[in-house]
Design a protein around this motif. Structure first.
Motif, PDB file in Angstrom:
ATOM      1  N   PHE A 341       0.822  -1.203   0.000  1.00 31.89           N
ATOM      2  CA  PHE A 341       0.000   0.000   0.000  1.00 31.89           C
ATOM      3  C   PHE A 341       0.863   1.263   0.000  1.00 31.89           C
ATOM      4  N   TYR A 342       2.068   1.145   0.495  1.00 34.05           N
ATOM      5  CA  TYR A 342       3.034   2.260   0.395  1.00 34.05           C
ATOM      6  C   TYR A 342       3.812   2.207  -0.916  1.00 34.05           C
ATOM      7  N   SER A 343       4.389   1.056  -1.204  1.00 34.06           N
ATOM      8  CA  SER A 343       5.322   0.959  -2.322  1.00 34.06           C
ATOM      9  C   SER A 343       4.662   1.203  -3.672  1.00 34.06           C
ATOM     10  N   SER A 344       3.393   0.857  -3.808  1.00 35.19           N
ATOM     11  CA  SER A 344       2.716   0.947  -5.102  1.00 35.19           C
ATOM     12  C   SER A 344       2.591   2.376  -5.614  1.00 35.19           C
ATOM     13  N   VAL A 345       2.527   3.355  -4.733  1.00 32.17           N
ATOM     14  CA  VAL A 345       2.280   4.732  -5.169  1.00 32.17           C
ATOM     15  C   VAL A 345       3.370   5.716  -4.771  1.00 32.17           C
ATOM     16  N   ASN A 346       4.329   5.304  -3.948  1.00 28.21           N
ATOM     17  CA  ASN A 346       5.251   6.299  -3.392  1.00 28.21           C
ATOM     18  C   ASN A 346       6.115   6.958  -4.457  1.00 28.21           C
ATOM     19  N   GLY A 347       6.488   6.224  -5.510  1.00 23.83           N
ATOM     20  CA  GLY A 347       7.331   6.805  -6.550  1.00 23.83           C
ATOM     21  C   GLY A 347       6.633   7.936  -7.297  1.00 23.83           C
ATOM     22  N   VAL A 348       5.401   7.709  -7.701  1.00 18.48           N
ATOM     23  CA  VAL A 348       4.679   8.729  -8.465  1.00 18.48           C
ATOM     24  C   VAL A 348       4.287   9.905  -7.582  1.00 18.48           C
ATOM     25  N   VAL A 349       3.962   9.650  -6.311  1.00 19.95           N
ATOM     26  CA  VAL A 349       3.610  10.742  -5.397  1.00 19.95           C
ATOM     27  C   VAL A 349       4.755  11.727  -5.280  1.00 19.95           C
ATOM     28  N   LYS A 350       5.959  11.213  -5.116  1.00 19.97           N
ATOM     29  CA  LYS A 350       7.125  12.097  -4.973  1.00 19.97           C
ATOM     30  C   LYS A 350       7.339  12.919  -6.243  1.00 19.97           C
ATOM     31  N   ALA A 351       7.239  12.276  -7.387  1.00 21.97           N
ATOM     32  CA  ALA A 351       7.460  12.989  -8.655  1.00 21.97           C
ATOM     33  C   ALA A 351       6.406  14.058  -8.878  1.00 21.97           C
ATOM     34  N   GLU A 352       5.172  13.790  -8.469  1.00 22.55           N
ATOM     35  CA  GLU A 352       4.085  14.736  -8.699  1.00 22.55           C
ATOM     36  C   GLU A 352       4.165  15.968  -7.801  1.00 22.55           C
ATOM     37  N   LEU A 353       5.041  15.939  -6.819  1.00 25.19           N
ATOM     38  CA  LEU A 353       5.167  17.067  -5.896  1.00 25.19           C
ATOM     39  C   LEU A 353       6.025  18.209  -6.445  1.00 25.19           C
ATOM     40  N   PHE A 354       6.902  17.914  -7.438  1.00 26.07           N
ATOM     41  CA  PHE A 354       7.919  18.882  -7.849  1.00 26.07           C
ATOM     42  C   PHE A 354       7.778  19.284  -9.319  1.00 26.07           C
ATOM     43  N   PRO A 355       8.222  20.518  -9.667  1.00 23.10           N
ATOM     44  CA  PRO A 355       8.281  20.916 -11.073  1.00 23.10           C
ATOM     45  C   PRO A 355       9.440  20.240 -11.784  1.00 23.10           C
ATOM     46  N   ALA A 356       9.392  20.212 -13.114  1.00 22.96           N
ATOM     47  CA  ALA A 356      10.341  19.427 -13.908  1.00 22.96           C
ATOM     48  C   ALA A 356      11.790  19.838 -13.696  1.00 22.96           C
ATOM     49  N   GLU A 357      12.048  21.154 -13.523  1.00 20.33           N
ATOM     50  CA  GLU A 357      13.435  21.624 -13.479  1.00 20.33           C
ATOM     51  C   GLU A 357      14.200  21.165 -12.241  1.00 20.33           C
ATOM     52  N   ILE A 358      13.470  20.676 -11.211  1.00 21.26           N
ATOM     53  CA  ILE A 358      14.156  20.217 -10.004  1.00 21.26           C
ATOM     54  C   ILE A 358      13.556  18.899  -9.509  1.00 21.26           C
ATOM     55  N   ARG A 359      12.835  18.222 -10.382  1.00 13.94           N
ATOM     56  CA  ARG A 359      12.066  17.036  -9.981  1.00 13.94           C
ATOM     57  C   ARG A 359      12.954  15.867  -9.559  1.00 13.94           C
ATOM     58  N   ALA A 360      13.970  15.538 -10.322  1.00 12.62           N
ATOM     59  CA  ALA A 360      14.805  14.377  -9.994  1.00 12.62           C
ATOM     60  C   ALA A 360      15.517  14.575  -8.659  1.00 12.62           C
ATOM     61  N   LEU A 361      16.038  15.775  -8.434  1.00 12.41           N
ATOM     62  CA  LEU A 361      16.693  16.066  -7.157  1.00 12.41           C
ATOM     63  C   LEU A 361      15.676  16.051  -6.024  1.00 12.41           C
ATOM     64  N   GLY A 362      14.497  16.624  -6.262  1.00  9.50           N
ATOM     65  CA  GLY A 362      13.465  16.661  -5.237  1.00  9.50           C
ATOM     66  C   GLY A 362      12.963  15.284  -4.850  1.00  9.50           C
ATOM     67  N   VAL A 363      12.870  14.389  -5.818  1.00  6.59           N
ATOM     68  CA  VAL A 363      12.455  13.016  -5.522  1.00  6.59           C
ATOM     69  C   VAL A 363      13.567  12.272  -4.788  1.00  6.59           C
ATOM     70  N   ALA A 364      14.799  12.424  -5.262  1.00  8.27           N
ATOM     71  CA  ALA A 364      15.891  11.575  -4.801  1.00  8.27           C
ATOM     72  C   ALA A 364      16.458  11.966  -3.443  1.00  8.27           C
ATOM     73  N   LEU A 365      16.743  13.261  -3.235  1.00  7.96           N
ATOM     74  CA  LEU A 365      17.516  13.654  -2.060  1.00  7.96           C
ATOM     75  C   LEU A 365      16.759  13.468  -0.746  1.00  7.96           C
ATOM     76  N   PRO A 366      15.551  14.033  -0.573  1.00 11.49           N
ATOM     77  CA  PRO A 366      14.846  13.804   0.694  1.00 11.49           C
ATOM     78  C   PRO A 366      14.504  12.336   0.932  1.00 11.49           C
ATOM     79  N   TYR A 367      14.156  11.636  -0.160  1.00 11.17           N
ATOM     80  CA  TYR A 367      13.871  10.199  -0.045  1.00 11.17           C
ATOM     81  C   TYR A 367      15.092   9.448   0.476  1.00 11.17           C
ATOM     82  N   SER A 368      16.261   9.773  -0.064  1.00 11.29           N
ATOM     83  CA  SER A 368      17.467   9.039   0.323  1.00 11.29           C
ATOM     84  C   SER A 368      17.851   9.301   1.771  1.00 11.29           C
TER      85      SER A 368
END
Length: 424
Positions: A341-368
């Motif tokens: 119930f967590y793993s199925s949506v967590n990737g897309v939720v993180k990506a949907e939070l950020f604009p494209a110009e900083i999306r990869a960093l925004g998904v990766a850094l706080p998650y890590s």
């Protein structure tokens, strides 16, 4: 959408997913084979002490993940998602081959665990960058109507790598004697992983870049901009990750050792039960991801938070007292379904939070950061409680962290409705 564009999108997503599988295989081979090589690098002490030492190195790899997320996230936002994904698979390949070739403690002494740690740091840098970049790539390539489904597929490909690692262990347990497996057979999967990484390197060089990256603004991604412009989103990522990643590593990774070290099952039985649980886990993720496309991401996450808070203690405490395969397998599968119930949506939720110009960093850094603190330490914390004779303290710890994440799930927006991925 034109058929050619649909085929290109699907081909690119699948190519990226193949890389996820290989990266995760290389990462989890370490965890799957720890029971066999811990003595090679850490010969002193009883079995729990050896596993604790190997788990500490596993955790060190997680500490490298925020650094990899930071460097690779910036690289992905500045140079491209494809370039970052190609670099990450190269680092993983190097780390796997180093472990496969590393001499044991009996030959080079303390240099052996140092070399093992260095290789895990390389792999940690790779995984730190891989998750954020590939999750961003998947979310940007998928259409807005099925991003949840592809998020479930994304995690299925990650689980497939973990399952392949477990399957490799099962195959080698069947083909080799326990003595041969502990002496040299544990090196085989690291060579397999290195070879597969070379193949993925070639595949990723043929992938298409995402429209979101090619059409993004010229605003240059920096760490300072992430901190200043998106503090709330970054904190949401850390909060929603903490309980999920701890639950994930408890029920999909540490569970194998728990079944051996606490429940008293053989290594072979524990491995089989883990493998069956992972198959169930794989099947559930796309279904829950697709459900999130209909009802939203937030209800799925809240369901995980409530179930994890109420059921983690009963599941682990009952499993600790279970010595028959059928009920132990049922409990193992139940824990993994809970985490889905967590793993199925967590990737897309993180990506949907950020604009494209900083999306990869925004998904990766706080998650890590959250993943290093809670996911990477799960085995070490569990074994520490076990070593101290307070194993039930670990059940309380996991429950408390999931409960804290539940608060985040309740307060956060539903990103299906507020997504900042504008492209379809």
């Amino acid at each position: 959408m034109a058929p050619d564009r649909s085929r290109t999108r699907l081909r690119s997503i699948l190519a990226g997913s193949a890389g996820n599988t290989v990266e995760t295989f290389d990462w989890f081979v370490y965890a799957a084979f720890t029971l066999y090589f811990a003595k090679v690098f850490f010969p002193a002490g009883d079995r729990t002490a050896q596993l604790l030492s190997a788990a500490a190195v596993f955790a060190v790899g997680f500490l490298a993940r925020p650094v990899g997320a930071w460097l690779m996230g910036l690289y992905a936002d500045r140079v491209g998602r494809r370039a970052a994904m190609t670099l990450s698979i190269s680092l993983m390949c190097a780390g796997s081959l180093i472990i496969g070739l590393a001499p044991g403690y009996d030959r080079i002494g303390v240099a052996a665990p140092i070399l093992l740690t260095a290789a895990r740091i390389l792999q940690g840098l790779s995984m730190g960058g891989e998750y954020g970049t590939s999750a961003t790539y998947m979310a940007e390539m998928a259409s807005r109507h099925n991003r949840g489904f592809w998020s479930g597929i994304f995690y299925t490909t990650l689980i497939a790598g973990q399952l392949l690692a477990t399957g490799t262990l099962i195959a080698l347990q069947a083909l080799l004697s326990p003595e041969d497996l502990q002496a040299w057979g544990w090196r085989i999967p690291f060579f397999i992983g290195g070879g597969l990484a070379v193949l993925v390197f070639w595949l990723r060089r043929t992938m298409h870049e995402t429209p979101a990256f090619t059409g993004k603004s010229e605003d240059r991604a920096t760490t300072w901009k992430l901190i200043v412009r998106h503090p709330r989103e970054s904190l949401i990522v850390m909060g929603l990750t903490a309980g999920g990643t701890l639950g994930y590593y408890t029920f999909t990774t540490y569970i194998q050792k728990f079944l051996v070290n606490t429940s008293g099952f053989s290594k072979t039985d524990a491995t089989w039960m883990t493998a069956v649980g992972l198959v169930v886990f794989m099947a559930v993720n796309p279904l829950l991801g697709a459900l999130s496309d209909r009802i939203g991401r937030r209800p799925i996450l809240i369901a995980f938070g409530i179930a994890g808070t109420l059921l983690t203690w009963p599941l682990l405490s009952t499993l600790a007292r279970t010595h028959e395969i059928a009920p132990a397998l049922a409990l193992t599968c139940a824990g993994m379904v809970l985490v889905a119930f967590y793993s199925s949506v967590n990737g897309v939720v993180k990506a949907e939070l950020f604009p494209a110009e900083i999306r990869a960093l925004g998904v990766a850094l706080p998650y890590s950061f959250a993943n290093a603190l809670f996911g990477g330490s799960a085995e070490a914390v569990g074994l520490w409680f076990k070593h101290r004779g307070m194993e039930s303290g670990f059940y309380t710890y996991v429950t408390a962290v999931i409960a804290a994440s539940l608060v985040v799930y309740v307060l956060m927006p539903d990103t299906r409705k507020t997504s900042r991925i504008l492209e379809d």
